[in-house]
Design a protein around this motif. Structure first.
Motif, PDB file in Angstrom:
ATOM      1  N   ALA A  19     -58.494  48.037  33.005  1.00  0.00           N
ATOM      2  CA  ALA A  19     -59.239  49.333  33.450  1.00  0.00           C
ATOM      3  C   ALA A  19     -58.557  50.482  32.683  1.00  0.00           C
ATOM      4  CB  ALA A  19     -58.775  49.489  34.846  1.00  0.00           C
ATOM      5  N   ALA A  20     -57.392  50.503  32.015  1.00  0.00           N
ATOM      6  CA  ALA A  20     -56.733  51.412  31.580  1.00  0.00           C
ATOM      7  C   ALA A  20     -56.884  51.624  29.975  1.00  0.00           C
ATOM      8  CB  ALA A  20     -55.370  51.648  32.042  1.00  0.00           C
ATOM      9  N   THR A  21     -57.559  50.719  29.612  1.00  0.00           N
ATOM     10  CA  THR A  21     -57.738  50.264  28.156  1.00  0.00           C
ATOM     11  C   THR A  21     -59.074  51.107  27.608  1.00  0.00           C
ATOM     12  OG1 THR A  21     -56.849  48.152  28.014  1.00  0.00           O
ATOM     13  CG2 THR A  21     -58.274  48.937  26.229  1.00  0.00           C
ATOM     14  N   THR A  22     -58.836  52.311  27.632  1.00  0.00           N
ATOM     15  CA  THR A  22     -60.131  53.470  27.225  1.00  0.00           C
ATOM     16  C   THR A  22     -59.844  53.514  25.553  1.00  0.00           C
ATOM     17  OG1 THR A  22     -58.504  55.257  27.353  1.00  0.00           O
ATOM     18  CG2 THR A  22     -59.792  54.500  29.526  1.00  0.00           C
ATOM     19  N   THR A  23     -61.150  54.052  24.964  1.00  0.00           N
ATOM     20  CA  THR A  23     -61.104  54.243  23.612  1.00  0.00           C
ATOM     21  C   THR A  23     -60.293  55.474  23.347  1.00  0.00           C
ATOM     22  OG1 THR A  23     -63.218  55.813  24.092  1.00  0.00           O
ATOM     23  CG2 THR A  23     -63.495  53.329  23.580  1.00  0.00           C
ATOM     24  N   THR A  24     -60.070  56.338  24.265  1.00  0.00           N
ATOM     25  CA  THR A  24     -59.074  57.334  23.630  1.00  0.00           C
ATOM     26  C   THR A  24     -57.895  56.943  23.624  1.00  0.00           C
ATOM     27  OG1 THR A  24     -60.425  59.081  24.988  1.00  0.00           O
ATOM     28  CG2 THR A  24     -58.239  59.534  24.663  1.00  0.00           C
ATOM     29  N   ARG A  25     -57.437  56.014  24.685  1.00  0.00           N
ATOM     30  CA  ARG A  25     -55.726  55.633  24.385  1.00  0.00           C
ATOM     31  C   ARG A  25     -55.994  54.473  23.140  1.00  0.00           C
ATOM     32  NH1 ARG A  25     -53.435  53.718  29.997  1.00  0.00           N
ATOM     33  NH2 ARG A  25     -52.499  55.884  29.742  1.00  0.00           N
ATOM     34  N   VAL A  26     -56.924  53.946  22.864  1.00  0.00           N
ATOM     35  CA  VAL A  26     -56.940  52.793  21.726  1.00  0.00           C
ATOM     36  C   VAL A  26     -56.712  53.565  20.554  1.00  0.00           C
ATOM     37  CG1 VAL A  26     -58.163  51.248  20.409  1.00  0.00           C
ATOM     38  CG2 VAL A  26     -57.951  51.176  23.000  1.00  0.00           C
ATOM     39  N   THR A  27     -57.562  55.067  20.337  1.00  0.00           N
ATOM     40  CA  THR A  27     -57.547  55.435  19.129  1.00  0.00           C
ATOM     41  C   THR A  27     -56.134  56.178  19.003  1.00  0.00           C
ATOM     42  OG1 THR A  27     -58.661  57.602  20.005  1.00  0.00           O
ATOM     43  CG2 THR A  27     -59.983  56.320  19.150  1.00  0.00           C
ATOM     44  N   GLU A  28     -55.402  56.551  20.145  1.00  0.00           N
ATOM     45  CA  GLU A  28     -54.179  57.081  19.987  1.00  0.00           C
ATOM     46  C   GLU A  28     -53.069  56.039  19.471  1.00  0.00           C
ATOM     47  OE1 GLU A  28     -53.377  58.805  24.040  1.00  0.00           O
ATOM     48  OE2 GLU A  28     -54.669  60.240  23.527  1.00  0.00           O
ATOM     49  N   GLY A  35     -63.728  59.511  15.524  1.00  0.00           N
ATOM     50  CA  GLY A  35     -64.891  59.361  14.523  1.00  0.00           C
ATOM     51  C   GLY A  35     -64.802  58.248  14.097  1.00  0.00           C
ATOM     52  N   ALA A  36     -63.589  57.720  13.583  1.00  0.00           N
ATOM     53  CA  ALA A  36     -63.435  56.429  13.072  1.00  0.00           C
ATOM     54  C   ALA A  36     -63.372  55.376  14.135  1.00  0.00           C
ATOM     55  CB  ALA A  36     -61.915  56.490  12.471  1.00  0.00           C
ATOM     56  N   GLN A  37     -63.091  55.484  15.199  1.00  0.00           N
ATOM     57  CA  GLN A  37     -63.540  54.502  16.242  1.00  0.00           C
ATOM     58  C   GLN A  37     -64.903  54.197  16.507  1.00  0.00           C
ATOM     59  OE1 GLN A  37     -63.756  55.299  20.099  1.00  0.00           O
ATOM     60  NE2 GLN A  37     -65.012  53.496  19.736  1.00  0.00           N
ATOM     61  N   VAL A  38     -65.652  55.073  16.464  1.00  0.00           N
ATOM     62  CA  VAL A  38     -66.926  55.323  16.817  1.00  0.00           C
ATOM     63  C   VAL A  38     -67.613  54.590  15.448  1.00  0.00           C
ATOM     64  CG1 VAL A  38     -69.111  56.409  17.025  1.00  0.00           C
ATOM     65  CG2 VAL A  38     -67.185  57.203  18.363  1.00  0.00           C
ATOM     66  N   HIS A  39     -67.300  54.740  14.287  1.00  0.00           N
ATOM     67  CA  HIS A  39     -68.009  54.295  13.221  1.00  0.00           C
ATOM     68  C   HIS A  39     -67.842  52.662  13.262  1.00  0.00           C
ATOM     69  CE1 HIS A  39     -68.805  53.695   8.920  1.00  0.00           C
ATOM     70  NE2 HIS A  39     -67.643  52.820   8.822  1.00  0.00           N
ATOM     71  N   HIS A  40     -66.726  52.037  13.893  1.00  0.00           N
ATOM     72  CA  HIS A  40     -66.686  50.676  13.835  1.00  0.00           C
ATOM     73  C   HIS A  40     -67.170  50.030  15.148  1.00  0.00           C
ATOM     74  CE1 HIS A  40     -64.333  50.202   9.962  1.00  0.00           C
ATOM     75  NE2 HIS A  40     -63.605  51.369  10.421  1.00  0.00           N
ATOM     76  N   PHE A  41     -66.933  50.899  16.217  1.00  0.00           N
ATOM     77  CA  PHE A  41     -67.254  50.480  17.536  1.00  0.00           C
ATOM     78  C   PHE A  41     -67.975  51.596  18.346  1.00  0.00           C
ATOM     79  CE2 PHE A  41     -63.281  48.074  16.227  1.00  0.00           C
ATOM     80  CZ  PHE A  41     -63.928  46.857  16.118  1.00  0.00           C
ATOM     81  N   ALA A  42     -69.293  51.499  18.376  1.00  0.00           N
ATOM     82  CA  ALA A  42     -69.979  52.674  18.999  1.00  0.00           C
ATOM     83  C   ALA A  42     -69.371  53.009  20.488  1.00  0.00           C
ATOM     84  CB  ALA A  42     -71.354  52.316  19.066  1.00  0.00           C
ATOM     85  N   THR A  43     -69.090  51.709  21.301  1.00  0.00           N
ATOM     86  CA  THR A  43     -68.976  52.126  22.522  1.00  0.00           C
ATOM     87  C   THR A  43     -67.692  51.002  22.934  1.00  0.00           C
ATOM     88  OG1 THR A  43     -70.290  50.009  23.255  1.00  0.00           O
ATOM     89  CG2 THR A  43     -71.426  52.079  23.079  1.00  0.00           C
ATOM     90  N   ARG A  44     -67.175  51.412  24.145  1.00  0.00           N
ATOM     91  CA  ARG A  44     -66.203  50.755  24.502  1.00  0.00           C
ATOM     92  C   ARG A  44     -66.465  49.291  24.822  1.00  0.00           C
ATOM     93  NH1 ARG A  44     -64.079  48.823  29.812  1.00  0.00           N
ATOM     94  NH2 ARG A  44     -61.678  48.920  29.977  1.00  0.00           N
ATOM     95  N   ALA A  45     -67.695  48.696  25.330  1.00  0.00           N
ATOM     96  CA  ALA A  45     -68.176  47.394  25.491  1.00  0.00           C
ATOM     97  C   ALA A  45     -68.038  46.698  23.982  1.00  0.00           C
ATOM     98  CB  ALA A  45     -69.426  47.623  25.927  1.00  0.00           C
ATOM     99  N   ASP A  46     -68.542  47.523  23.010  1.00  0.00           N
ATOM    100  CA  ASP A  46     -68.579  46.825  21.551  1.00  0.00           C
ATOM    101  C   ASP A  46     -66.973  46.703  21.264  1.00  0.00           C
ATOM    102  OD1 ASP A  46     -71.273  47.281  21.367  1.00  0.00           O
ATOM    103  OD2 ASP A  46     -71.329  49.221  20.211  1.00  0.00           O
ATOM    104  N   LEU A  47     -65.996  47.496  21.582  1.00  0.00           N
ATOM    105  CA  LEU A  47     -64.758  47.257  21.110  1.00  0.00           C
ATOM    106  C   LEU A  47     -63.989  46.053  21.981  1.00  0.00           C
ATOM    107  CD1 LEU A  47     -62.208  48.434  19.738  1.00  0.00           C
ATOM    108  CD2 LEU A  47     -61.723  49.932  21.761  1.00  0.00           C
TER     109      LEU A  47
END
Length: 203
Positions: A19-28, A35-47
């Motif tokens: 639940a706490a694995t958010t794209t914000t936390r992952v990029t940090e 922007g780099a994260q979205v380039h590789h994985f557009a959504t959290r579901a993709d990631l």
């Protein structure tokens, strides 16, 4: 960059939970921009979907790396069982458990797990089958019977791992695996004794 994001997602799952694995936390954690994260994985579901596949690859790679050592062991069958334990008990085990549990109520994750997990089990089972049986595997029925028992062994490993969640005593966990492995060995020995081919792990 993609690899850094996947590794950071695994770390995040392990440390903080699904639940706490958010794209914000992952990029940090990865030290990359949004922007780099979205380039590789557009959504959290993709990631998350990519991370499921990443974890599967890590398990199969570890099995492949240990293949020769298991084959050359004094007791290949015992070593093969310990390989099943190691493959599932590696440092990313909690990340894997988080995804298994989340898949129960997340339809998208369920679909990915249903695609990936059987392939991972099959790959690991094939490693064990190759180590223990070699090239002379008897009949197709022999091979299928042994494969079913190997899959049962993997299910047992996963059950022991799930029991680890509320338990912090690693010695107690190892003892659980020791007892489970002894019972699994009896099952495997019984199947191998019925095989029409000589088996390197049989007593």
């Amino acid at each position: 960059m993609r690899g850094r994001l996947l590794d950071a997602t695994v770390e995040c799952l392990d440390r903080f939970g699904y639940a706490a694995t958010t794209t914000t936390r992952v990029t940090e954690l990865a030290g990359v921009t949004r922007g780099a994260q979205v380039h590789h994985f557009a959504t959290r579901a993709d990631l998350i979907a990519a991370t499921v596949r990443h974890l599967m690859a890590m398990r199969t790679e570890l099995a492949a790396e240990r293949l020769d050592a298991v084959r050359e062991a004094a007791d290949p069958l015992d070593a093969a069982l310990d390989l099943l334990w190691e493959v599932h008990h590696q440092p990313v085990r909690f990340a894997t458990l988080e995804l298994w549990m989340a898949a129960r109520t997340d339809p998208d994750l369920t679909a990915v797990a249903a695609e990936v997990e059987p392939a991972a089990r099959e790959a690991v089972a094939e490693f064990v089958l190759t180590v223990v049986c070699g090239t002379d595997t008897g009949t197709d029925a022999d091979r299928e019977r042994f494969r079913r028992v190997v899959n049962t062994a993997m299910y047992a490993v996963r059950g022991v791992l799930l029991s680890e969640i509320p338990v912090s005593d690693t010695a107690a966990l190892r003892e659980r695996w020791r007892h489970a492995k002894a019972d699994l060995r009896l099952m495997l020995d019984a199947v191998l004794a019925q095989s029409s081919a000589p088996i390197s792990g049989a007593r």
